[in-house]
Design an enzyme around this catalytic site. Structure first.
Site, mmCIF file in Angstrom:
data_model
loop_
_atom_site.group_PDB
_atom_site.id
_atom_site.type_symbol
_atom_site.label_atom_id
_atom_site.label_comp_id
_atom_site.label_asym_id
_atom_site.label_seq_id
_atom_site.Cartn_x
_atom_site.Cartn_y
_atom_site.Cartn_z
ATOM 1 N N LYS A 114 -66.811 -3.974 -51.177
ATOM 2 C CA LYS A 114 -66.604 -3.123 -52.528
ATOM 3 C C LYS A 114 -67.424 -3.955 -53.488
ATOM 4 C CE LYS A 114 -63.189 0.120 -51.022
ATOM 5 N NZ LYS A 114 -62.721 -0.284 -49.775
HETATM 6 C C1 PLP Z 1 -62.405 0.576 -48.748
HETATM 7 C C2 PLP Z 1 -62.433 -0.244 -47.290
HETATM 8 C C3 PLP Z 1 -62.950 0.512 -46.192
HETATM 9 C C4 PLP Z 1 -63.154 2.066 -46.313
HETATM 10 O O1 PLP Z 1 -64.394 2.460 -47.011
HETATM 11 P P1 PLP Z 1 -64.575 3.900 -47.527
HETATM 12 O O2 PLP Z 1 -65.747 3.921 -48.517
HETATM 13 O O3 PLP Z 1 -63.299 4.200 -48.345
HETATM 14 O O4 PLP Z 1 -64.755 4.735 -46.365
HETATM 15 C C5 PLP Z 1 -62.936 -0.297 -45.147
HETATM 16 N N1 PLP Z 1 -62.829 -1.478 -44.779
HETATM 17 C C6 PLP Z 1 -62.225 -2.099 -46.012
HETATM 18 C C7 PLP Z 1 -61.964 -3.681 -45.858
HETATM 19 C C8 PLP Z 1 -62.334 -1.675 -47.200
HETATM 20 O O5 PLP Z 1 -62.005 -2.193 -48.285
#
Ligand code: PLP
Length: 465
Positions: A114
């Site tokens: 993210k």
């Molecule tokens: C947010 C997250 C996901 C999921 O991603 P999306 O974009 O919500 O599908 C998967 N793995 C980790 C470690 C995350 O932080």
């Protein structure tokens, strides 16, 4: 570039507008009205370029006139530079088997993918609020990783106050500490008695109260904000061209919760990147896998798993996907979402489901299997994967071994889920140096019941101070 709402009723906005707005005022999500296509030559040119050069080529058409070229370039150089990402490849590919690759997306400040989008979004907020002399209130919900990445991206920024909701007791220790030990006064952590879906629903309620929204200048950092999806498109281009695209097709397996990361892959494909298949990898919270199997998008109960960032049963970005599957028809999506609100389910048409099956595969992976994958991987290669990545690796095996290269997105560093990693592999991952004292830092957060009135009152009061 113009942006329209998936529900067809909200104002058309430019990139600056959608970045500052988040959720559209008709309850829908903003999407570009037409997608840019990159030429084969343009894609070929990316081989060997730096991550930030690739980012500029991919992102520029979406940003349009909202940011001048030299500011955009400076922002991208800073975001994807050495002071933010601790690996000089930014998003390195690691080979695990003959045709198997992991794309490590966890070398940013909070150790999950993210950071790629939020570090950039924080800089867009600064750029636009300075230009407009405006203040923003950011409200987000987190199943763990969005929260820390958003807080890290916004801490200390002059025109921004961030409220971040997390489900109390349902995020890992490292995830919680990464949020609650940030003590800048513009950061307010809120622990909600409820699940992530409850937190997400609270956020939506606040956004749908238009009077409140205007009163406090509300903006979203969840992947309902288009700029997040946009930033995530880049690493599909960077990794695919490193592996031989556009001369070669590439497949991806994506650990999926809110459908933001994998939707970015879908957009990359629509922009001309030769992606063969996209695998939706879920834990036992399997609404998306069930949708692909049955054609019905229907929510279920949320289960706590060892991959908590995917403990989600209502995937907000799936609305964007349905918009594309429906031939980009706002009325259809508006009807679908009304049906979902009333009955908790949507039946996709045969054409829509056929289109989805042409591109996507899906698999749900339970905790037991996830642990096995982590243990086997460590034995056969020495590689330690976090539980989310392990879900993705398991699902990637659906793809033919001798076909397109199989790339699994590694969404988090194993140390973020240290207890699960230790249980499965016997190894204890270590915190990187910049976080070594995390457990000793002071924590601060507010507890609230699952109640939107109390939340709004707190935000309004904060605004008045
Ligand atoms: C947010 C997250 C996901 C999921 O991603 P999306 O974009 O919500 O599908 C998967 N793995 C980790 C470690 C995350 O932080």
């Amino acid at each position: 570039m113009k942006y329209v709402s998936t529900r067809g009723q909200a104002d058309v906005l430019d990139f600056e507008g959608v970045t500052l707005t988040g959720l559209a005022r008709d309850g829908g999500l903003y999407v570009p009205d037409t997608l840019p296509r990159l030429s084969e030559q343009g894609i070929s040119n990316m081989a060997g370029q730096s991550y930030s050069e690739i980012a500029l080529a991919v992102i520029k058409p979406f940003v349009g006139e909202s940011v001048d070229d030299s500011s955009l370039k400076a922002m991208l150089d800073e975001t994807y530079g050495a002071s933010v990402f601790r690996h000089s490849a930014v998003a390195p590919l690691v080979q695990l088997g003959p045709n198997d690759w992991v794309l490590e997306l966890f070398h940013g400040p909070t150790l999950a993918f993210k950071d790629f989008a939020l570090q950039l979004l924080g800089r867009f907020f600064d750029h636009f609020t300075a230009k407009r002399s405006q203040k923003l209130t950011i409200l987000g919900a987190t199943s763990g990783d969005t929260g820390s990445a958003a807080i890290e991206a916004c801490r200390g920024r002059e025109n921004v106050t961030i409220y971040m909701l997390h489900p109390k007791g349902r995020v890992s220790d490292v995830q919680r500490l990464q949020m609650t030990t940030v003590l800048e006064p513009n950061v307010i952590n809120v622990a909600v008695d409820g699940t992530f879906d409850d937190c997400q629903a609270l956020v939506k309620t606040c956004f749908n109260d238009l009077e409140f929204r205007d009163q406090v200048g509300l903006t979203a950092v969840n992947s309902i904000n288009w700029a997040r999806v946009m930033a995530q498109i880049v690493y599909y281009f960077a990794s695919a061209t490193a592996l031989g695209a556009p001369g070669r097709r590439i497949s991806y397996s994506v650990p999926t919760g809110n459908f933001g990361d994998i939707y970015a892959g879908f957009i990359a494909r629509e922009m001309g990147l030769p992606i063969d298949k996209l695998v939706i990898a879920t834990n036992s919270n399997d609404i998306l896998a069930r949708t692909l199997q049955t054609g019905s998008y229907s929510s279920g109960d949320v289960h706590a798993t060892i991959s908590p960032s995917m403990d989600i049963q209502v995937s907000s970005n799936f609305e964007r996907m349905m918009f594309d599957l429906s031939g980009r028809n706002g009325q259809t999506i508006s009807d679908y979402m009304r049906s979902f609100a009333a009955k908790g389910s949507i039946s996709l048409s045969d054409t829509e489901i056929a289109k989805a099956r042409d591109i996507f595969l899906a698999e749900q992976v339970d905790d037991e299997t996830t642990r096995q994958v982590m243990a086997e991987l460590k034995d056969s290669t020495g590689y330690i994967a976090d539980p989310h990545t392990a879900v993705g690796l398991k699902a990637s095996r659906q793809l033919p071994a001798g076909g397109a290269p199989r790339v699994t997105l590694s969404t988090a560093h194993p140390v973020k889920f240290g207890a699960a990693v230790e249980e499965a592999t016997g190894s204890v991952p270590r915190l990187p140096a910049h976080m070594a004292d995390l457990y000793d830092r002071e924590e601060r957060y507010v507890s609230l019941p699952n109640d939107d009135q109390q939340l709004k009152a707190m935000i309004v009061k904060g605004q008045a101070v």
